[in-house]
Motif scaffolding. Structure first.
Motif, mmCIF file in Angstrom:
data_model
loop_
_atom_site.group_PDB
_atom_site.id
_atom_site.type_symbol
_atom_site.label_atom_id
_atom_site.label_comp_id
_atom_site.label_asym_id
_atom_site.label_seq_id
_atom_site.Cartn_x
_atom_site.Cartn_y
_atom_site.Cartn_z
ATOM 1 N N HIS A 278 -36.627 -21.651 74.446
ATOM 2 C CA HIS A 278 -36.236 -22.747 75.327
ATOM 3 C C HIS A 278 -37.455 -23.420 75.946
ATOM 4 C CE1 HIS A 278 -31.991 -21.778 75.047
ATOM 5 N NE2 HIS A 278 -32.347 -20.512 75.118
ATOM 6 N N HIS A 279 -37.315 -24.717 76.177
ATOM 7 C CA HIS A 279 -38.394 -25.497 76.796
ATOM 8 C C HIS A 279 -38.799 -24.889 78.138
ATOM 9 C CE1 HIS A 279 -38.340 -28.748 73.885
ATOM 10 N NE2 HIS A 279 -37.015 -28.737 73.943
ATOM 11 N N GLY A 280 -37.827 -24.368 78.868
ATOM 12 C CA GLY A 280 -38.085 -23.781 80.179
ATOM 13 C C GLY A 280 -38.917 -22.516 80.118
ATOM 14 N N ARG A 281 -39.038 -21.944 78.950
ATOM 15 C CA ARG A 281 -39.909 -20.787 78.760
ATOM 16 C C ARG A 281 -41.256 -21.228 78.178
ATOM 17 N NH1 ARG A 281 -39.101 -15.672 74.632
ATOM 18 N NH2 ARG A 281 -40.677 -14.349 75.597
ATOM 19 N N LEU A 282 -41.201 -22.141 77.230
ATOM 20 C CA LEU A 282 -42.403 -22.556 76.509
ATOM 21 C C LEU A 282 -43.411 -23.268 77.407
ATOM 22 C CD1 LEU A 282 -43.932 -22.948 73.809
ATOM 23 C CD2 LEU A 282 -42.655 -25.093 73.559
ATOM 24 N N TYR A 283 -42.994 -24.347 78.024
ATOM 25 C CA TYR A 283 -43.957 -25.207 78.717
ATOM 26 C C TYR A 283 -44.558 -24.586 79.983
ATOM 27 C CZ TYR A 283 -42.830 -28.564 75.172
ATOM 28 O OH TYR A 283 -42.677 -29.176 73.957
ATOM 29 N N PRO A 284 -43.802 -23.848 80.784
ATOM 30 C CA PRO A 284 -44.454 -23.172 81.915
ATOM 31 C C PRO A 284 -45.497 -22.153 81.460
ATOM 32 C CG PRO A 284 -42.095 -23.313 82.294
ATOM 33 C CD PRO A 284 -42.332 -23.747 80.879
ATOM 34 N N ASN A 285 -45.238 -21.476 80.355
ATOM 35 C CA ASN A 285 -46.221 -20.512 79.853
ATOM 36 C C ASN A 285 -47.448 -21.218 79.284
ATOM 37 O OD1 ASN A 285 -45.378 -17.553 80.031
ATOM 38 N ND2 ASN A 285 -43.482 -18.581 79.462
ATOM 39 N N LEU A 286 -47.260 -22.351 78.622
ATOM 40 C CA LEU A 286 -48.415 -23.135 78.176
ATOM 41 C C LEU A 286 -49.236 -23.596 79.378
ATOM 42 C CD1 LEU A 286 -46.800 -25.262 75.330
ATOM 43 C CD2 LEU A 286 -48.632 -23.576 75.049
ATOM 44 N N ASP A 287 -48.555 -24.047 80.432
ATOM 45 C CA ASP A 287 -49.258 -24.478 81.637
ATOM 46 C C ASP A 287 -50.044 -23.326 82.268
ATOM 47 O OD1 ASP A 287 -48.381 -27.086 81.355
ATOM 48 O OD2 ASP A 287 -46.704 -26.841 82.755
ATOM 49 N N THR A 288 -49.491 -22.126 82.241
ATOM 50 C CA THR A 288 -50.200 -20.952 82.767
ATOM 51 C C THR A 288 -51.485 -20.713 81.985
ATOM 52 O OG1 THR A 288 -48.171 -19.905 83.560
ATOM 53 C CG2 THR A 288 -50.047 -18.457 83.145
ATOM 54 N N LEU A 289 -51.421 -20.842 80.658
ATOM 55 C CA LEU A 289 -52.616 -20.654 79.838
ATOM 56 C C LEU A 289 -53.666 -21.730 80.126
ATOM 57 C CD1 LEU A 289 -50.949 -19.649 76.451
ATOM 58 C CD2 LEU A 289 -52.035 -18.145 78.141
ATOM 59 N N VAL A 290 -53.205 -22.934 80.424
ATOM 60 C CA VAL A 290 -54.123 -24.005 80.805
ATOM 61 C C VAL A 290 -54.778 -23.660 82.139
ATOM 62 C CG1 VAL A 290 -54.268 -26.431 81.510
ATOM 63 C CG2 VAL A 290 -52.929 -25.798 79.480
ATOM 64 N N GLU A 291 -53.981 -23.225 83.111
ATOM 65 C CA GLU A 291 -54.494 -22.872 84.437
ATOM 66 C C GLU A 291 -55.495 -21.729 84.370
ATOM 67 O OE1 GLU A 291 -50.994 -22.018 86.756
ATOM 68 O OE2 GLU A 291 -50.253 -24.064 86.514
ATOM 69 N N LYS A 292 -55.301 -20.806 83.440
ATOM 70 C CA LYS A 292 -56.212 -19.668 83.290
ATOM 71 C C LYS A 292 -57.474 -20.035 82.508
ATOM 72 C CE LYS A 292 -52.781 -15.970 83.562
ATOM 73 N NZ LYS A 292 -53.397 -15.147 84.604
ATOM 74 N N GLY A 293 -57.549 -21.258 82.009
ATOM 75 C CA GLY A 293 -58.733 -21.696 81.288
ATOM 76 C C GLY A 293 -58.807 -21.231 79.848
ATOM 77 N N LEU A 294 -57.674 -20.804 79.294
ATOM 78 C CA LEU A 294 -57.645 -20.323 77.915
ATOM 79 C C LEU A 294 -57.268 -21.418 76.927
ATOM 80 C CD1 LEU A 294 -55.823 -16.963 78.659
ATOM 81 C CD2 LEU A 294 -58.260 -17.297 78.247
ATOM 82 N N VAL A 295 -56.602 -22.452 77.423
ATOM 83 C CA VAL A 295 -56.099 -23.545 76.583
ATOM 84 C C VAL A 295 -56.400 -24.866 77.275
ATOM 85 C CG1 VAL A 295 -53.961 -24.601 75.684
ATOM 86 C CG2 VAL A 295 -54.269 -22.126 75.557
#
Length: 91
Positions: free
Chosen positions: A39-56
């Motif tokens: 689900h989008h509600g799982r995918l995009y928040p997790n992508l944002d977390t990876l961005v915030e952590k500097g991995l993506v």
């Protein structure tokens, strides 16, 4: 990488393996692997977390489509994880 969920690690691997990954391409790859809907509600928040952590890094393809790419740190984290795994599992 020790503080990531398994899903977040899978996101890193998929991003590393796709040419010009964007949200729906990443979603499709994960759905094929998991054999269930992501689900989008799982995918995009997790992508944002990876961005915030500097991995993506998150970029913009157009008004509706974002691109994703591993940062140098993201690549180093994957390499470190692979080295750690081979201590325990060698195929």
């Amino acid at each position: 990488m020790h503080d990531l969920t398994g899903f977040q690690r899978d996101l890193l691997y998929v991003i590393a393996g796709l040419n010009e990954p964007h949200g729906l391409a990443i979603k499709d790859e994960l759905e094929e692997y998991y054999e269930t809907e992501v689900h989008h509600g799982r995918l995009y928040p997790n992508l944002d977390t990876l961005v915030e952590k500097g991995l993506v890094e998150k970029g913009k393809i157009d008004e509706r489509t974002n691109s994703y790419a591993l940062t140098r740190r993201g690549r180093r984290e994957i390499e470190a994880r692979r080295e750690w795994e081979t201590q325990y599992v060698e195929l």
